[in-house]
Design a protein around this motif. Sequence first.
Motif, PDB file in Angstrom:
ATOM      1  N   LEU A   1      10.782   7.966   5.944  1.00  0.00           N
ATOM      2  CA  LEU A   1       9.498   7.372   5.608  1.00  0.00           C
ATOM      3  C   LEU A   1       9.602   6.210   4.629  1.00  0.00           C
ATOM      4  O   LEU A   1       8.606   5.550   4.358  1.00  0.00           O
ATOM      5  N   ALA A   2      10.787   5.984   4.075  1.00  0.00           N
ATOM      6  CA  ALA A   2      10.958   4.960   3.033  1.00  0.00           C
ATOM      7  C   ALA A   2       9.992   5.191   1.878  1.00  0.00           C
ATOM      8  O   ALA A   2       9.284   4.283   1.456  1.00  0.00           O
ATOM      9  N   ILE A   3       9.932   6.435   1.401  1.00  0.00           N
ATOM     10  CA  ILE A   3       9.060   6.717   0.254  1.00  0.00           C
ATOM     11  C   ILE A   3       9.903   7.144  -0.940  1.00  0.00           C
ATOM     12  O   ILE A   3      11.076   7.472  -0.810  1.00  0.00           O
TER      13      ILE A   3
ATOM     14  N   LEU B   1       3.093   9.392   7.505  1.00  0.00           N
ATOM     15  CA  LEU B   1       2.113   9.033   6.481  1.00  0.00           C
ATOM     16  C   LEU B   1       1.036   8.144   7.071  1.00  0.00           C
ATOM     17  O   LEU B   1       1.314   7.268   7.872  1.00  0.00           O
TER      18      LEU B   1
ATOM     19  N   GLU C   1      -1.548   5.430   6.006  1.00  0.00           N
ATOM     20  CA  GLU C   1      -1.858   4.529   4.887  1.00  0.00           C
ATOM     21  C   GLU C   1      -3.354   4.546   4.554  1.00  0.00           C
ATOM     22  O   GLU C   1      -3.743   4.336   3.424  1.00  0.00           O
TER      23      GLU C   1
END
Lengths: 130, 296
Positions: A47-49, A6, A8
Amino acid sequence: MIEFHLDERSGLSPYLQLVRQVRQAMRLGLLREGDQLPTVKDVVARLAINPNTVLKAYRELEHEGLVAARPGVGTFVSATLTDGSLAAHGPLRQELRRWLAKARRAGLDEESIEALFLTTFRTSAGEEIA
Amino acid sequence: MTAVLQARGLGKRYGRHWALSDCTLDIPAGHVVGLVGPNGAGKTTLLNLASGHLTPTTGEITVLGGRPGTDPNQLRKVGFVAQDTPTYAGFTVAEHLRLGARLNPGWDDATARDRIARLGLDPGQRAGTLSGGQRAQLALTIGIAKRPELLILDEPVAALDPLARREFMQGLLEAAVEHELSVVLSSHLVSDLERACDYLVVLVDSRVQVAGEVEELLATHHRLAGPRRDPDQLPRDQRVVSASHTDRQSTFIVRTDSAIHDPVWTVSQLSLEDLVLTYLDSSTRVAPRPVLEVQR
């Protein structure tokens, strides 16, 4: 298998970034029909999403007919986006390289080249629609 | 789908100070909910009310359909990781797991052991000698292995370095997928929550300023910039959240479900951070307009 990342600062929502990365990988032949996409859990863990972001991206791709979900197994690529155009990439890239060299010789810097390319790209895309 | 958290007129007073007032919320299940607000806004109070550590002064709160902290069944369904992810310094990692198993009837020992192994934690090591990130992961492991339907975490990453933050959020979200957990977590930093949360509650000065699905919030808030105007001149379906003016220009943040057609405005979208900051900044915030009622 592809790995998502990703950006930002791209200004694009994370869900759209995932959708684009799949399409891009399909166009470049990195993903072919029958290949499996990473599971929702894998993407989330990497991705810790939010899980719903991944689900939404996969649903969108499914809606476009590019992937198909097999319940309990995973999500698989079910279409092809290269459709022969991949073979044309090589010669086109060469032409583009020659053009870039010409532009640099004419004194254009990186930014001017990008601006020229983008405006030309946009006007010609606009003409084709109109 | 049942609500994970419903509050109506919820308030908590300490002496003469209201830590939380007039809080009304209806949060559906299946979300990762971010609770944001500055320090002292009432986040911890709200989370302690939800986990049953506090009882309300006014109003009511239900969590997963039940009153928080009242009966064993309710306690089993809700996991709570308190501020700064506390552990027992003198206990080893393995002892923490044994304690978790003893205290929680639904304890999932396989999940706990698997997580500890994957994290590379030594079961014989005392919690007091673990790094901050490792301690947080241990507390998270216990919260997950309890196998609750809702996991509440109070500022879980505030004290962690960026890498440990990332690893903590990865573990938390992975567990949310794996065990179909609903999650409520608080932070005073939007950036901690931006990717992880799909539902947001903004709490300022003991009051909920805005709450809703992140996607919906982003789609309905707009920044309007144009020639100077009085906020009252805007269409009634545009709720003005904030307004600032120079002698010639006005900038409004409005919330509306309909499109903005007036050509005098340059309309732009807000990032989540901007959106939250708009509600945080009391100098530009505009109180909701009173609804006009027809007199009969």
